[in-house]
Design a protein around this motif. Sequence first.
Motif, PDB file in Angstrom:
ATOM      1  N   ALA A  59      40.519  46.837  31.109  1.00 53.52           N
ATOM      2  CA  ALA A  59      41.195  46.617  32.296  1.00 53.52           C
ATOM      3  C   ALA A  59      40.469  47.553  33.456  1.00 53.52           C
ATOM      4  O   ALA A  59      40.232  47.007  34.410  1.00 53.52           O
ATOM      5  CB  ALA A  59      42.622  47.122  32.354  1.00 53.52           C
ATOM      6  N   SER A  99      38.729  41.873  24.732  1.00 53.75           N
ATOM      7  CA  SER A  99      38.323  42.706  25.978  1.00 53.75           C
ATOM      8  C   SER A  99      37.407  42.471  26.622  1.00 53.75           C
ATOM      9  O   SER A  99      37.391  42.269  27.764  1.00 53.75           O
ATOM     10  CB  SER A  99      38.598  44.084  25.261  1.00 53.75           C
ATOM     11  OG  SER A  99      38.421  44.905  26.599  1.00 53.75           O
ATOM     12  N   GLN A 113      45.961  43.983  28.773  1.00 51.95           N
ATOM     13  CA  GLN A 113      44.825  43.864  29.673  1.00 51.95           C
ATOM     14  C   GLN A 113      45.056  42.953  30.686  1.00 51.95           C
ATOM     15  O   GLN A 113      44.666  43.183  31.877  1.00 51.95           O
ATOM     16  CB  GLN A 113      43.715  43.810  28.760  1.00 51.95           C
ATOM     17  CG  GLN A 113      42.276  43.874  29.752  1.00 51.95           C
ATOM     18  CD  GLN A 113      41.077  43.729  28.929  1.00 51.95           C
ATOM     19  OE1 GLN A 113      41.080  43.902  27.531  1.00 51.95           O
ATOM     20  NE2 GLN A 113      40.001  43.105  29.381  1.00 51.95           N
TER      21      GLN A 113
END
Length: 449
Positions: free
Chosen positions: A22, A65, A175
């Motif tokens: 993030a 991610s 995220q």
Amino acid sequence: MNKIEKFLESNDYPLIVAFIGAIAWILPKDFIWLNNILMIILVCTAVFVLSLFKNTKYIIPILLSLVFTLNVAEIGVAEITGFTIYHLIVILMLIGLTVHLIRFKHKFEFDYIALGLMLIAISYLIPMAYMPLSSLMFSISITGIIYVLFYLFFISTAKVTTDDVLNYFFFASIQLLVIMLYSMGTNFIQLIKNNSLEETIAIGLNNSWGSSDYGFGNINDLNIHLAILSSGIFYKIIKHPKNYFYWLFAILYVVLIVFSGSRGGAITLVLLLFSYYIMLYVYGTKEQIIIVNVLLFVVMGLAFAFKDIFLIFFENFLQGGVEDMNSFSSGRIQLYKDAIEIFKKYPVFGAGWTTFEAENVNRIQVFHSTIFHTLAISGIFGLISVFIFTVACFTTILKKLNKNVLLLGVPWTITMLHGLIDNTIHMVIYTLLTMVVFTAIRKEEEIIV
């Protein structure tokens, strides 16, 4: 070693990875170098884990991610064909995979989903035999091979359960929610300075709050990704009925999708919430059923109390009405006609990845429909390949049907329906999420619960 594996099994690990992802995305353009460093850190961590542990499930949070850290809008030919940070990431991952396979001996498996992916990969390659070949066409066409190799690798090396994947999806959804909240929130603050609340909402809905392209996809792609990942949020609600904190993530998810202005996302959201509502009655507690019904009444009350704002959302959804279907569908009808024209010229194997956007020769044209896009790029052979892959996926869901499989399978099925009017199967991140979903599902016991 035991301490490292204990950490990898904890919730701290996917939370930290999601936090890094993030932050990497939020970094402004002037700090793109730091974004790249954080991406390399994630990749190097994955390589480290691959070299130490036989069970490759531990790199799934990193992959989830990593794909959402890309924050460069308007990715084009240069980013695909030149040597960039993204190519370095691929090279590092290949090194990690090679080291892992040399050190650990795995018995490789094959199934009908792999067969479907293999046929799709072949359908990408065949047009290169008769269409003008370029480095761009080659780079995109070989993604099918990468899909097959990654899927075979994971189903053969990852001892991952549906509980694991649903947990990973929960943190990956955080995220994405943080990214979306930051993007929409900062643009809201800028707009509200010079406009009323109603004007701000109308402008924001119309231009996707100034961020129609998030780098890793547009607002519709993000809605599709979140739809799949939302299974992790619902999983937490079901698994921890006394922890009301998880409801906040569900509420935030709904609010952000509604305010995103994505009409396809809104349709998917309605179908998804209806499915979760039914599953809550089956698997939830009486208290949870009361909570969700109270929330429904609150939403209806807010819609009635703020009619003017509700009408703004309604008008944004209609976008002038359905008289002009091409305009109402954001130009999709014309795209479908263009796809059919390409299909008529190359009906058997399609034209491959050779069509560019009309006003941007730096961007490959996608036809915003799994069916029409498949016909354009890979013809009848490609459509048969996609059909085999889809049937194999649905068959796997039905064979392994239980609560967790439903939690993963229902959102995936709804996004496949969304694929009738948008991009799903042929998109990289969607395919990665699909591989993760079915790597876990196929390992479930064939018992209906």
